[in-house]
Write an enzyme that holds these catalytic residues in place. Structure first.
Site, mmCIF file in Angstrom:
data_model
loop_
_atom_site.group_PDB
_atom_site.id
_atom_site.type_symbol
_atom_site.label_atom_id
_atom_site.label_comp_id
_atom_site.label_asym_id
_atom_site.label_seq_id
_atom_site.Cartn_x
_atom_site.Cartn_y
_atom_site.Cartn_z
ATOM 1 N N SER A 174 4.392 -5.609 -4.512
ATOM 2 C CA SER A 174 2.806 -6.447 -3.896
ATOM 3 C C SER A 174 3.208 -6.518 -4.978
ATOM 4 O O SER A 174 3.534 -7.652 -4.491
ATOM 5 C CB SER A 174 1.598 -4.496 -4.561
ATOM 6 O OG SER A 174 0.351 -4.706 -4.440
ATOM 7 N N HIS A 201 2.670 -5.759 0.411
ATOM 8 C CA HIS A 201 1.239 -5.837 0.598
ATOM 9 C C HIS A 201 0.310 -7.102 0.820
ATOM 10 O O HIS A 201 0.908 -7.904 -0.195
ATOM 11 C CB HIS A 201 0.704 -5.285 -0.445
ATOM 12 C CG HIS A 201 1.423 -3.785 -1.273
ATOM 13 N ND1 HIS A 201 0.733 -3.308 -1.914
ATOM 14 C CD2 HIS A 201 1.320 -2.625 0.197
ATOM 15 C CE1 HIS A 201 1.144 -1.685 -2.117
ATOM 16 N NE2 HIS A 201 1.884 -1.652 -0.455
ATOM 17 N N ASP A 297 1.035 3.499 -4.836
ATOM 18 C CA ASP A 297 2.212 3.575 -3.283
ATOM 19 C C ASP A 297 3.457 2.999 -3.121
ATOM 20 O O ASP A 297 4.047 2.398 -3.883
ATOM 21 C CB ASP A 297 1.849 2.111 -2.033
ATOM 22 C CG ASP A 297 1.983 1.773 -0.629
ATOM 23 O OD1 ASP A 297 2.006 3.304 -0.360
ATOM 24 O OD2 ASP A 297 1.870 1.579 -0.195
#
Length: 357
Positions: A174, A201, A297
């Site tokens: 991310s 992401h 995540d």
């Protein structure tokens, strides 16, 4: 220690945008806007005069654009983290990735017209990114100094689990990921002989340009994943923004399957979705890698990868922009090896020699 409050400078050529962002991020008492400016020259001047904790910098501006200003800031070695504001265009995407190469810690997309602005949404995104960055700097778990992470209690060292040859590598990342992934992909050998599936992401509209950029730096082919295409060795597949990436079997082959089901852990694409799909299709024959980024995540799914006998790697704290997802994975016991970003491919090659393909 987290600055209290975090002192921010906002640079954007639109007065309305400056006011919107200033009003929104200051709704959190932990953030205070100390100055604003409208050109890259203002950015350099205010950075030196105000010494802020963070700068929010527009990419496209007159007189001196954000890229030039960022480059000048890096040359002055002021050490101020910068978050870029980037419009959702091809040119905007390419400039954004260049900014990340120059040292920006992250970016936030903005519409090309102020009349399409969602003030609350952009404010919430900026607040979460700013605070996550500083919060990550005070978390120093002892494990991050180890090359071999502690064994997960359900999968003790020397586990009896049958570890099959590796069939795929799955990477999740991310904040800070674009630069880290570029480092990783530049080191992947041309004959890796495996597919590499990536969830970064990133908003829709940026992932295609990002995959192209990775392809330019890699010895293997890298592309944005397309629904229904066969999964091939020596190829990297980047999940499109706003779509989950999973794997399905058909006719004795593995295929890319994309869907737009609900976000998982607040994300679509989600690392969790990719890893759980890889477990289902490849069983223990996977290497799961979790890298820099805010949130959690993928951390629970990495535990499941290790439980089933897959190999797992986390990027270390020192080379992470935000030690968040990877920290969670380590603390949950899902990580077998912790490596600096420059050593991740070396570790993967060692695992491949041990387990085969």
């Amino acid at each position: 220690m987290i600055p209290n409050p975090v002192r921010a400078v906002i640079i954007d050529d639109s007065l309305l945008v400056r006011n919107i962002i200033s009003d929104q991020i200051q709704k959190d008492s932990k953030i205070h806007v100390v100055a604003t400016g409208k050109t890259g020259m203002d950015c350099i001047d205010l950075a030196q005069k105000m010494n802020p904790d963070v700068i929010i910098l527009d990419v496209e501006m007159p007189v001196m654009d954000g890229l030039t200003a960022l480059h000048e800031l890096q040359k002055k070695k002021l050490g101020i983290p910068v978050i870029m504001l980037s419009v959702l265009t091809q040119n905007g995407a390419e400039a954004t990735f260049k900014a990340l190469e120059y040292g920006a810690i992250d970016f936030v997309p903005k519409p090309s017209s102020v009349f399409q602005f969602d003030p609350e949404e952009i404010g919430n995104i900026l607040k979460s990114k700013i605070l996550a960055y500083f919060e990550s700097k005070i978390q120093i778990p002892s494990q991050n100094l180890l090359k071999k992470a502690p064994a997960y209690s359900k999968v003790p060292a020397g586990s009896h689990l049958k570890k099959s040859p590796i069939q795929a590598i799955c990477i999740g990342t991310s904040t800070g990921g674009p630069r880290a992934l570029q480092e990783v992909f530049s080191r992947i050998p041309a004959d890796i002989s495996l597919p590499i599936l990536v969830v970064q992401h990133m908003p829709a509209g940026f992932t295609k340009a990002f995959a192209t950029r990775l392809n330019d730096h890699a010895k293997i082919k890298v592309k944005e994943a397309e629904d229904g295409e066969p999964i091939e060795p020596n190829t990297g597949y980047v999940a499109p923004g706003d779509a989950h990436l999973s794997i399905q079997s058909k006719g004795g082959r593995k295929w890319i399957a994309l869907n737009r089901e609900a976000p998982v852990n607040g994300h679509r694409p989600s690392i969790e979705v990719l890893l759980d799909s890889a477990i289902e299709e490849y069983k223990s024959g996977i290497i799961g890698v979790i890298m820099t980024g805010m949130g959690k995540d993928g951390s629970a799914a990495i535990v499941r990868v290790r439980e089933i006998g897959g190999s797992t790697i986390a990027q270390d704290e020192q080379t992470s922009v935000i030690y968040g997802m990877n920290r969670q994975a380590v603390e949950m016991g899902g990580v077998e090896y912790i490596e600096p970003v420059t050593e991740i491919i070396n570790r993967i090659q060692i695992i491949l020699k041990e387990r085969g393909i």
